[in-house]
Design a protein around this motif. Sequence first.
Motif, short mmCIF file in Angstrom:
data_model
loop_
_atom_site.label_atom_id
_atom_site.label_comp_id
_atom_site.label_asym_id
_atom_site.label_seq_id
_atom_site.Cartn_x
_atom_site.Cartn_y
_atom_site.Cartn_z
N GLY A 1 0.30 9.04 -4.76
CA GLY A 1 -0.09 9.45 -3.41
C GLY A 1 -1.51 9.06 -3.08
O GLY A 1 -2.18 8.33 -3.82
N ALA A 2 -1.97 9.55 -1.93
CA ALA A 2 -3.31 9.23 -1.45
C ALA A 2 -3.84 10.40 -0.63
O ALA A 2 -3.07 11.17 -0.08
N MET B 1 -5.83 11.21 2.63
CA MET B 1 -6.25 10.58 3.87
C MET B 1 -7.21 11.47 4.64
O MET B 1 -7.44 12.62 4.28
N PHE C 1 -1.00 12.52 1.18
CA PHE C 1 0.12 11.72 1.67
C PHE C 1 0.84 11.04 0.52
O PHE C 1 0.21 10.48 -0.38
N ASN D 1 -5.10 0.32 -0.03
CA ASN D 1 -4.36 1.29 -0.84
C ASN D 1 -2.91 1.18 -0.39
O ASN D 1 -2.55 1.67 0.67
N VAL E 1 -0.31 2.52 -1.03
CA VAL E 1 0.47 3.74 -0.78
C VAL E 1 0.52 4.01 0.73
O VAL E 1 1.53 4.47 1.26
N ILE E 2 -0.57 3.71 1.40
CA ILE E 2 -0.68 4.06 2.81
C ILE E 2 -0.98 2.88 3.73
O ILE E 2 -0.89 2.99 4.94
#
Lengths: 227, 78
Positions: free
Chosen positions: A101-102, A104, A149, B67, B69-70
């Motif tokens: 995940g990340a 944000m 996220f 990144n 992932v996003i």
Amino acid sequence: MHAAIIQFPGTNREADMSAALRLATGRDPRLVWHGETSLPAGIDLIILPGGFSYGDYLRAGAIAAHSPVMREVARRAEAGVLVLGVCNGFQALCEAGLLPGALMRNASLRFVCREVKLEVAATDTPFTRLYRRGEVIRCPVAHADGNYFADAATLDALEGEGRVVFRYAEGTNPNGSQRDIAGICNVRRNVLGMMPHPEDFTEEAHGCLDGLRLFKGLADELSEKAA
Amino acid sequence: MKARIYVTLKEGVLDPQGQAIEGALAALGFAGIGSVRQGKVFDIELEETGEPAAERLQSMCETLLANTVIEDYRIEMG
């Protein structure tokens, strides 16, 4: 416990983390600069503390995640050493791929600095063994990029495997995180990342001791392991 | 060789900054905006050219600049 706290340029919560570890264990952690390519032998806990590593340039934690010491952190994590990332440390663990995940930008676009309620969603980790499952604790947050996220499949896997360790409880989600996720662990359960700061609630003077059990639990875990 | 790399949020990833900009544009009287998405641009000068450069740029994007992932990325080589 032989803990190492990693310092990046812009890390600013290492002293609070040291104080919490000292309280829980009576020992001072080692401070390790990000440019090191090795960690002292015998380290059994690695902490990535909060702050603004590299000024949050590019993405929060992105540049720290690729600094020399992180290769060694990844190797030790692979070997089973406990790793705790708080706030900017959580962001760096995600950027380094040690956690999925990340994080944000907060949905509110604001830096949030306040107390939240956390549900301890998993207690079968070395970090949360002194809490009761489902217990709601108090904990401060202070971040601009804490909005967790991941894609739906990853979120389902995290929940299915009991890897959501902390959730924002009672409508206190401060950042828009999906499924109210505040902290997660890896499959092996030796790497935990969380946005809230348990080290901020460890002394009487803080007005709350809810964070102290995390560090005491780690101390218990590691002294049992060493015995 | 000069390259330009665009990094944008993946479709379906909420972009609160883009939404705030959209709101500000509407408040300034710019009507008829469907949506605004915010992204980043990197201009990179490389010694290499051709296929080796393309490979290196892709590796840079995958490792650090985006990144994945996003975010998605797009490489334009000059």
